[in-house]
Motif scaffolding. Structure first.
Motif, PDB file in Angstrom:
ATOM      1  N   LYS A  83     -16.426   8.689 -36.895  1.00  0.00           N
ATOM      2  CA  LYS A  83     -15.642   7.388 -37.710  1.00  0.00           C
ATOM      3  C   LYS A  83     -16.728   6.385 -37.913  1.00  0.00           C
ATOM      4  CE  LYS A  83     -11.823   4.421 -38.014  1.00  0.00           C
ATOM      5  NZ  LYS A  83     -10.207   3.986 -37.196  1.00  0.00           N
ATOM      6  N   SER A 136      -5.812   7.798 -30.679  1.00  0.00           N
ATOM      7  CA  SER A 136      -4.649   7.296 -31.321  1.00  0.00           C
ATOM      8  C   SER A 136      -4.759   5.890 -31.673  1.00  0.00           C
ATOM      9  CB  SER A 136      -3.357   7.695 -30.547  1.00  0.00           C
ATOM     10  OG  SER A 136      -2.386   7.017 -31.137  1.00  0.00           O
ATOM     11  N   LYS A 193      -7.503   5.576 -34.241  1.00  0.00           N
ATOM     12  CA  LYS A 193      -7.173   6.549 -35.312  1.00  0.00           C
ATOM     13  C   LYS A 193      -8.385   7.265 -35.526  1.00  0.00           C
ATOM     14  CE  LYS A 193      -3.545   4.197 -38.011  1.00  0.00           C
ATOM     15  NZ  LYS A 193      -2.741   5.413 -37.546  1.00  0.00           N
ATOM     16  N   THR A 208      -6.603  14.861 -40.480  1.00  0.00           N
ATOM     17  CA  THR A 208      -7.474  14.007 -39.590  1.00  0.00           C
ATOM     18  C   THR A 208      -8.548  13.412 -40.022  1.00  0.00           C
ATOM     19  OG1 THR A 208      -8.881  15.975 -38.883  1.00  0.00           O
ATOM     20  CG2 THR A 208      -6.828  15.476 -37.459  1.00  0.00           C
ATOM     21  N   ASN A 243      -5.813   9.562 -40.731  1.00  0.00           N
ATOM     22  CA  ASN A 243      -4.373   9.255 -40.029  1.00  0.00           C
ATOM     23  C   ASN A 243      -4.549   9.420 -38.688  1.00  0.00           C
ATOM     24  OD1 ASN A 243      -2.934   9.677 -42.777  1.00  0.00           O
ATOM     25  ND2 ASN A 243      -4.001  11.435 -43.031  1.00  0.00           N
ATOM     26  N   GLY A 244      -5.684   9.394 -38.028  1.00  0.00           N
ATOM     27  CA  GLY A 244      -5.761   9.737 -36.664  1.00  0.00           C
ATOM     28  C   GLY A 244      -5.809  10.856 -36.284  1.00  0.00           C
TER      29      GLY A 244
END
Length: 240
Positions: free
Chosen positions: A21, A55, A58, A116, A120-121
């Protein structure tokens, strides 16, 4: 993957998801990370911590539980108060997939990856699978289940037999062609096994081959530690 500590690969996978990420280009799908672990590891505390962070931030993380029903040798009904593992993430969405069906795995994981990788996490995935043999060489695999159960599963859910039947029914191959392919593969495997047995045992200087790299650009450019401590100090390795 796996680790010396049960479930320890999951926080490592979560770290990879964080890096994915962090390094992602705005507006483009992220690379995803997946950590696979068995039903016996599903209640490890470090997994809950990893799920919470994934979570919260994300992260593009997939928590994949390979549910073979027995962990190392204890049925899920005896070792877990929650046996619907795909629901273990609480508000993290989950999906259950027939892990013995290659087509279901392919389509299911395509959906999970899409979910994912687009912000959207994380997601939980429970792969319903089964092992015919024991967990290890010291486990006969029949002290906590009976042979009839094993035989029934093999005759009704075997993943290879499913692929064979699907290919024949779809007209992709005949039964005879599949048999010929199996014979050819067995010969190839046996040839490689014999070659491996005849190969000389590696020396101590190969212990760290392809472990440390002097740099990441040049292929084969390795470096070795000055000393490798062996259980018997007299047999320790010293760099020449």
């Amino acid at each position: 993957g796996g680790a010396g500590i049960v479930g320890a690969q999951v926080p490592l996978g979560t770290g990879l998801a964080f890096a994915n990420k962090y390094n992602a280009k705005p507006g483009e799908p992220m690379n995803v990370a997946i950590a696979c672990y068995g039903d016996g590891a599903a209640n490890q505390g470090q997994i809950w911590e990893s799920a919470n962070m994934a979570s919260l931030w994300k992260l593009p993380m997939i928590f994949c539980i390979e549910n073979n029903q027995y962990g190392m040798g204890t049925s899920i009904d005896r070792h877990s108060s929650h046996s619907d593992y795909y629901k273990m993430g609480n508000h993290i969405p989950g999906i259950r997939i027939d892990g013995m069906n290659v087509l279901a795995v392919k389509k299911g994981m395509e959906f999970v990856r899409e979910f994912t990788s687009t912000g959207n996490g994380p997601m939980y995935v429970e792969m319903m699978t089964y092992r015919y043999h024991g967990h290890s060489m010291s486990d006969p695999g029949t002290t906590y289940r009976n042979r009839e159960e094993i035989a029934f599963t093999r005759s009704t859910r075997d993943p290879l037999e499913f692929v064979k039947k699907t290919m024949i029914d779809a007209g992709f191959a005949t039964a005879e062609e599949i048999k010929d392919t199996e014979k050819r593969i067995r010969k190839e495997v046996q040839k490689e096994v014999m070659a491996a047995k005849e190969f000389p045992k590696p020396g101590l200087d190969s212990l760290f081959t392809h472990v440390y790299a002097a740099d990441v650009e040049t292929k084969g450019n390795q470096e070795y530690p000055d000393h490798i401590r062996m259980p018997d100090f007299a047999k320790s390795f010293w760099k020449a």
